[in-house]
Motif scaffolding. Structure first.
Motif, PDB file in Angstrom:
ATOM      1  N   GLY A 219       0.800  -1.217   0.000  1.00 33.14           N
ATOM      2  CA  GLY A 219       0.000   0.000   0.000  1.00 33.14           C
ATOM      3  C   GLY A 219       0.836   1.272   0.000  1.00 33.14           C
ATOM      4  O   GLY A 219       0.331   2.345  -0.319  1.00 33.14           O
ATOM      5  N   GLN A 220       2.114   1.176   0.360  1.00 31.04           N
ATOM      6  CA  GLN A 220       3.006   2.339   0.363  1.00 31.04           C
ATOM      7  C   GLN A 220       3.664   2.588  -0.998  1.00 31.04           C
ATOM      8  O   GLN A 220       4.363   3.582  -1.161  1.00 31.04           O
ATOM      9  CB  GLN A 220       4.097   2.156   1.432  1.00 31.04           C
TER      10      GLN A 220
ATOM     11  N   LEU B 201      -3.777  -2.097  -7.443  1.00 32.13           N
ATOM     12  CA  LEU B 201      -3.430  -2.954  -6.317  1.00 32.13           C
ATOM     13  C   LEU B 201      -4.709  -3.444  -5.643  1.00 32.13           C
ATOM     14  O   LEU B 201      -5.563  -2.634  -5.271  1.00 32.13           O
ATOM     15  CB  LEU B 201      -2.584  -2.164  -5.310  1.00 32.13           C
ATOM     16  N   PRO B 202      -4.877  -4.760  -5.510  1.00 31.96           N
ATOM     17  CA  PRO B 202      -6.070  -5.261  -4.821  1.00 31.96           C
ATOM     18  C   PRO B 202      -6.114  -4.749  -3.382  1.00 31.96           C
ATOM     19  O   PRO B 202      -5.081  -4.635  -2.723  1.00 31.96           O
ATOM     20  CB  PRO B 202      -5.906  -6.781  -4.842  1.00 31.96           C
TER      21      PRO B 202
ATOM     22  N   VAL C 141       3.235  -7.280   3.348  1.00 34.59           N
ATOM     23  CA  VAL C 141       4.627  -6.825   3.356  1.00 34.59           C
ATOM     24  C   VAL C 141       5.213  -6.900   1.950  1.00 34.59           C
ATOM     25  O   VAL C 141       5.252  -7.966   1.341  1.00 34.59           O
ATOM     26  CB  VAL C 141       5.471  -7.684   4.328  1.00 34.59           C
ATOM     27  N   MET C 142       5.645  -5.733   1.452  1.00 40.51           N
ATOM     28  CA  MET C 142       6.322  -5.684   0.161  1.00 40.51           C
ATOM     29  C   MET C 142       7.809  -5.974   0.353  1.00 40.51           C
ATOM     30  O   MET C 142       8.433  -6.653  -0.463  1.00 40.51           O
ATOM     31  CB  MET C 142       6.148  -4.316  -0.489  1.00 40.51           C
ATOM     32  N   HIS C 143       8.379  -5.446   1.442  1.00 39.28           N
ATOM     33  CA  HIS C 143       9.803  -5.660   1.709  1.00 39.28           C
ATOM     34  C   HIS C 143      10.106  -5.358   3.173  1.00 39.28           C
ATOM     35  O   HIS C 143       9.611  -4.386   3.734  1.00 39.28           O
ATOM     36  CB  HIS C 143      10.662  -4.754   0.830  1.00 39.28           C
TER      37      HIS C 143
END
Length: 137
Positions: free
Chosen positions: A35-36, A45-46, A53-55
């Motif tokens: 979301g960031q 983006l769903p 967590v993306m990273h």
């Protein structure tokens, strides 16, 4: 050049990060969520992915381990092709970490003396990640 490990999870990355940070007594990780990300007009983006967590990364005994969730709908295979190795000259540390990681997991080989080590064992933790433990004399 360091070799770093990247682990993918299927929606439970945040829980895994918190667990590993506690087991290895690290700082709480900085987490970037999907979301960031800056908006992309070519990709929506769903909603259910925004808090995933993306990273994130943890420093575990001097090694960097990176983490992320896969996006919903992306293929995910539990990490049977990855194992992380804890090599230590501290037998108490090996026993302590092994004991913590085996909770909810499956022990493949309990800690024991082998022909190459005074103490070796392996397990798969509750998140499907394989771990090997080796006393480095």
């Amino acid at each position: 050049m360091a070799v770093e490990v990247y682990l993918n999870f299927n929606g439970n990355c945040r829980e895994a990060l918190e667990f590993y940070a506690e087991v290895f007594e690290t700082e709480q990780p900085q987490i970037m969520t999907y979301g960031q990300m800056p908006p992309d007009p070519e990709f929506t983006l769903p909603e259910e992915a925004k808090n995933l967590v993306m990273h994130a990364r943890l420093n575990i005994n001097g090694s960097t381990v990176m983490f992320s969730d896969v996006l919903p709908g992306m293929p995910f295979v539990v990490g049977n092709n990855i194992s992380l190795t804890i090599a230590s000259k501290n037998m108490d540390e090996i026993k302590s970490i092994f004991s913590k990681l085996k909770k909810g997991g499956t022990v493949g080989m309990d800690l024991q003396e082998t022909f190459w080590s005074k103490c070796y064992g392996n397990l798969t933790d509750k998140f499907g990640i394989g771990w090997q433990f080796n006393y480095d004399s």
